[in-house]
Design a protein around this motif. Structure first.
Motif, PDB file in Angstrom:
ATOM      1  N   VAL B 127      13.117  35.771   4.227  1.00  0.00           N
ATOM      2  CA  VAL B 127      12.766  35.090   5.484  1.00  0.00           C
ATOM      3  C   VAL B 127      14.060  34.738   6.226  1.00  0.00           C
ATOM      4  CG1 VAL B 127      11.692  33.048   6.515  1.00  0.00           C
ATOM      5  CG2 VAL B 127      10.576  34.171   4.604  1.00  0.00           C
ATOM      6  N   PHE B 131      15.472  36.085   9.961  1.00  0.00           N
ATOM      7  CA  PHE B 131      15.968  35.257  11.067  1.00  0.00           C
ATOM      8  C   PHE B 131      17.395  35.674  11.442  1.00  0.00           C
ATOM      9  CE2 PHE B 131      12.715  31.981   9.734  1.00  0.00           C
ATOM     10  CZ  PHE B 131      12.022  31.997  10.929  1.00  0.00           C
ATOM     11  N   HIS B 138      20.279  28.908  12.635  1.00  0.00           N
ATOM     12  CA  HIS B 138      19.724  27.600  12.246  1.00  0.00           C
ATOM     13  C   HIS B 138      18.349  27.733  11.597  1.00  0.00           C
ATOM     14  CE1 HIS B 138      22.999  25.182  13.656  1.00  0.00           C
ATOM     15  NE2 HIS B 138      23.067  25.964  14.730  1.00  0.00           N
ATOM     16  N   GLU B 139      17.579  28.722  12.039  1.00  0.00           N
ATOM     17  CA  GLU B 139      16.277  28.941  11.397  1.00  0.00           C
ATOM     18  C   GLU B 139      16.489  29.461   9.965  1.00  0.00           C
ATOM     19  OE1 GLU B 139      13.195  28.113  12.635  1.00  0.00           O
ATOM     20  OE2 GLU B 139      14.446  27.182  14.143  1.00  0.00           O
ATOM     21  N   VAL B 142      17.080  26.649   7.691  1.00  0.00           N
ATOM     22  CA  VAL B 142      15.862  25.913   7.309  1.00  0.00           C
ATOM     23  C   VAL B 142      15.392  26.428   5.943  1.00  0.00           C
ATOM     24  CG1 VAL B 142      13.422  25.562   7.872  1.00  0.00           C
ATOM     25  CG2 VAL B 142      15.129  25.383   9.668  1.00  0.00           C
ATOM     26  N   GLU B 143      15.506  27.747   5.750  1.00  0.00           N
ATOM     27  CA  GLU B 143      15.094  28.332   4.469  1.00  0.00           C
ATOM     28  C   GLU B 143      15.974  27.843   3.319  1.00  0.00           C
ATOM     29  OE1 GLU B 143      12.267  29.935   4.012  1.00  0.00           O
ATOM     30  OE2 GLU B 143      12.009  29.495   6.135  1.00  0.00           O
ATOM     31  N   ARG B 145      17.378  24.922   3.139  1.00  0.00           N
ATOM     32  CA  ARG B 145      16.972  23.550   2.821  1.00  0.00           C
ATOM     33  C   ARG B 145      15.613  23.521   2.117  1.00  0.00           C
ATOM     34  NH1 ARG B 145      20.210  22.576   7.619  1.00  0.00           N
ATOM     35  NH2 ARG B 145      18.584  23.296   9.009  1.00  0.00           N
ATOM     36  N   ARG B 146      14.707  24.396   2.547  1.00  0.00           N
ATOM     37  CA  ARG B 146      13.390  24.441   1.893  1.00  0.00           C
ATOM     38  C   ARG B 146      13.536  24.865   0.438  1.00  0.00           C
ATOM     39  NH1 ARG B 146       9.333  28.021   5.472  1.00  0.00           N
ATOM     40  NH2 ARG B 146       7.670  26.640   4.952  1.00  0.00           N
TER      41      ARG B 146
END
Lengths: 198, 478
Positions: B127, B131, B138-139, B142-143, B145-146
């Motif tokens: 994912v 991106f 930045h997207e 997010v992965e 951090r997830r």
């Protein structure tokens, strides 16, 4: 026998049919509905409301009002530093709309929108009549840029989690790099997920 | 009549539940397409045959399609399926009591597939890659951090460094993405985690990452990290040691990844005593396991206390199936990447090896799988014996048929959970090419073990901006 097999089937069949259909109902767009605990429309609305109220009530606007001018704002990047894919456009657009409708602020198109408009003007130069074609180099320069961040802090253990969202938006004077307004909205959620289900 | 109906119902149930061969059918149909890099026909096949996955494998269905779209370079479509797969994973957090009970009676395939940890990590990684293909740094973060939330949760549950709780490749790539976002501190933290994960994980710390990490820690005044990780000064020079440089990051997927097959063990179960089971390995050698059987039931214990005859000591034939790793040989060993402005090509470094990851996963889950399997087989054996008793008729021939049929069908129920995403590559490889801002062309060659070129591809018009990192993906599953 009190209940025959046929009767039982007759009672159960409608229940099974009802259980298999998709149910949709319209709800108020400002109603609070949490299904997963993730960022949702309610969070976006809360951020927009807080930011709009704060932005329109702070003194940064006085300077422009005294001079009987309206500042022109451009929307820059709102960086998502959270642990979720959040559509920042929802609350940024809400804010843009509220500020524009207040009559106190003007907005100019964003970087990607401008590129599209410039392409259109270039096309007009070739194809539109001279009376209606729009000229290049007549754009309005912005006075301020709206930028921001969304941060999260997550503390979780097993099926329990505390999620803290902090959204910051800032208006920065493009010429002087001076920050004229900083808005902030904090949202804290406690999420507990079921461990088992039937 | 009732007994015949009961018997036929049992056959029906068994046939229904023994549909684990769907996994084998998927492998057979998709393996050929992926080996030839024909990803869209494979996607088409999956979409036309969703029944090959079924409701219990919704995560796998989305994961397989998402991965295939990623290989094809259709990053938007890929993310739409992969983000679905992540949502399915979170929706499956609550375990269904019905499914858990059914799995104890039938087999683990009746439970919804929740993915294996290394798959979930790779899912988030892809994912992020999708991106990055659109420069959405930045997207992609997010992965990171997830995934970190999941790593934290796995670490909390395991409390030891023995099980898979972190991933060297994921942290290393996160470090590159943090660097692209200009967040040097976070980049160094991810690099630290990467080296630590490699040292604790099944994939050996690549010398390139070791040397790069040493230099980067030194550059960023983090020499204490070098001491903590016991990193030695590099003997060779590593290119691109600086913060926030412009570069082309080539990611290569090489070879066919492993699958999970079933190993059948058979032997005897001495009631309230021991399970002694044997298995013939693919190399022909015989393996034997002796396990304590579940304790004597309370009813039998009461009989024993009263001095009455119990069923203990009765011996039954049993059969059970456990998942085992199956690796596939592949010709592709590395990639050579030739970039404008460089006279010599860059050779890729292996940063993940899924043969090792699957082996580690099976090792991590062996004790739990074995405990569940033994309990299930013993329950089923006792139930089978009781069923045989209840179905006994006055007809000797019918009794033989019922006895043989019940045993055969009980054996058929036993299936190992062999579900996994077998579309993963054997290895993930990387080549980082530091460049000045500009437009570049790169030529990629997939190389065999003897240095032969297996396939090539040219990537043109790669625009690299200041402090920007451009990701390029290529796969060779031969």
């Amino acid at each position: 026998m009190f209940l025959s097999k046929k009767r039982i089937i007759c009672w159960l069949l409608p229940l099974l049919v009802v259980g298999c259909t998709t149910k949709v109902s319209r709800v108020q767009s400002d109603s609070t509905m949490d299904l997963t605990g993730r960022w949702n429309d309610t969070d976006s609305r809360l951020v927009a409301e807080e930011m709009i109220n704060d932005c329109l009530s702070q003194r940064w606007l006085y300077k422009w009002e005294e001079e009987n001018k309206r500042p022109t704002v451009i929307v820059g990047n709102v960086v998502n530093k959270s642990h979720e894919h959040i559509s920042v456009e929802t609350f940024v657009k809400n804010m843009e709309r509220a500020l524009l409708n207040s009559g106190k602020v003007d907005f100019v198109a964003t970087k990607s929108e401008r590129e599209q408009l410039r392409d259109e003007k270039a096309d007009m130069a070739e194809n539109a009549s001279v009376y209606t074609a729009k000229s290049m180099g007549e754009e309005t320069g912005a006075d301020l840029m709206l930028i921001g961040t969304i941060n999260t802090i997550v503390d979780q253990e097993g099926n329990k989690a505390v999620v803290f969202y902090q959204t910051n938006l800032e208006l920065v004077e493009i010429e002087s790099n001076r920050k004229v307004w900083i808005g902030e909205k904090k949202i804290k959620k406690y999420v507990e997920r079921a461990k088992t289900k039937f | 009549m009732k007994k015949i109906i009961l018997f036929l119902t049992a056959i029906g149930c068994i046939l229904f539940f023994s549909c684990a061969s769907r996994s084998a059918l998927r492998k057979e149909k998709l393996a050929d397409s992926t080996r030839k890099n024909e990803f869209l026909p494979a996607v088409d096949f999956i979409k036309k045959n969703p029944k090959l996955y079924g409701r219990n494998n919704e995560l796998l269905y989305n994961l397989d399609i998402g991965i295939l779209y990623h290989y094809e370079g259709m990053h938007d479509s890929s993310n739409s399926y992969l983000l679905n797969a992540i949502n399915v994973y979170h929706d499956l957090f609550a375990r269904s009591v019905t499914n858990e009970v059914a799995s104890m009676l039938v087999n683990d395939n009746v439970r919804p597939y929740r993915s294996r940890p290394y798959e979930l990590t790779f899912l988030h990684q892809v994912v992020a890659f999708n991106f990055l293909a659109f420069d959405k740094v930045h997207e992609a973060l997010v992965e990171t951090r997830r995934m970190q939330l999941l790593f934290d949760e796995w670490e909390r549950k395991n409390r030891t460094d023995e099980k898979y709780t972190s991933d060297g490749m994921f942290h290393f790539l996160s470090s590159i993405v943090y660097d692209a976002a200009g967040e040097s501190d976070n980049a160094m933290i991810s690099l630290f985690k990467s080296v630590k994960a490699y040292k604790n994980g099944p994939v050996k710390l690549p010398s390139y990452i070791q040397n790069y990490a040493y230099n980067m820690f030194k550059l960023n005044d983090r020499e204490s990290d070098n001491e903590l990780l016991k990193l030695e000064p590099p003997k060779v020079q590593v290119p691109g040691v600086d913060n926030n440089i412009s570069e082309i990051v080539f990611i290569g997927y090489s070879g066919k990844g492993p699958s999970i097959e079933e190993a059948v063990w058979s032997g005897t179960y001495v009631k309230d005593g021991l399970l002694v089971v044997h298995h013939k390995r693919p190399d022909g050698k015989r393996e034997t396991m002796s396990l304590p059987a579940p304790p004597i039931p309370e009813s039998e214990l009461k009989k024993a206390e009263k001095g009455k005859k119990t069923k203990s000591g009765t011996t039954f034939h049993i059969k059970f199936a456990l998942p085992v790793l199956k690796t596939h040989s592949s010709k592709t060993k590395a990639f050579k990447v030739h970039c404008d402005g460089y006279s010599e090509p860059f050779t890729t470094t292996v940063i993940n090896d899924f043969d090792l990851q699957v082996a580690k996963n099976l090792e991590d889950t062996k004790a739990a799988t074995l405990a569940r399997t033994v309990a299930r087989v013993v329950i089923r054996t006792i139930t089978t014996q009781q069923t045989k008793g209840q179905l006994t008729t006055n007809n000797p021939l019918a009794n033989i048929l019922i006895n043989v049929g019940t045993d055969v069908l009980a054996d058929q129920l036993e299936k190992a959970d062999t579900r996994s995403c077998f579309l993963l590559p054997k290895t993930v490889q990387i080549a980082r090419i530091p460049v000045k801002p500009g437009v570049y062309t790169i030529d990629v060659a997939a190389m065999g073990g003897a240095g032969e070129v297996l396939r090539t591809k040219k990537f043109s018009n790669i625009k690299v901006g200041t402090n920007q990192k451009k990701f390029v993906f290529y796969s060779s599953f031969e």
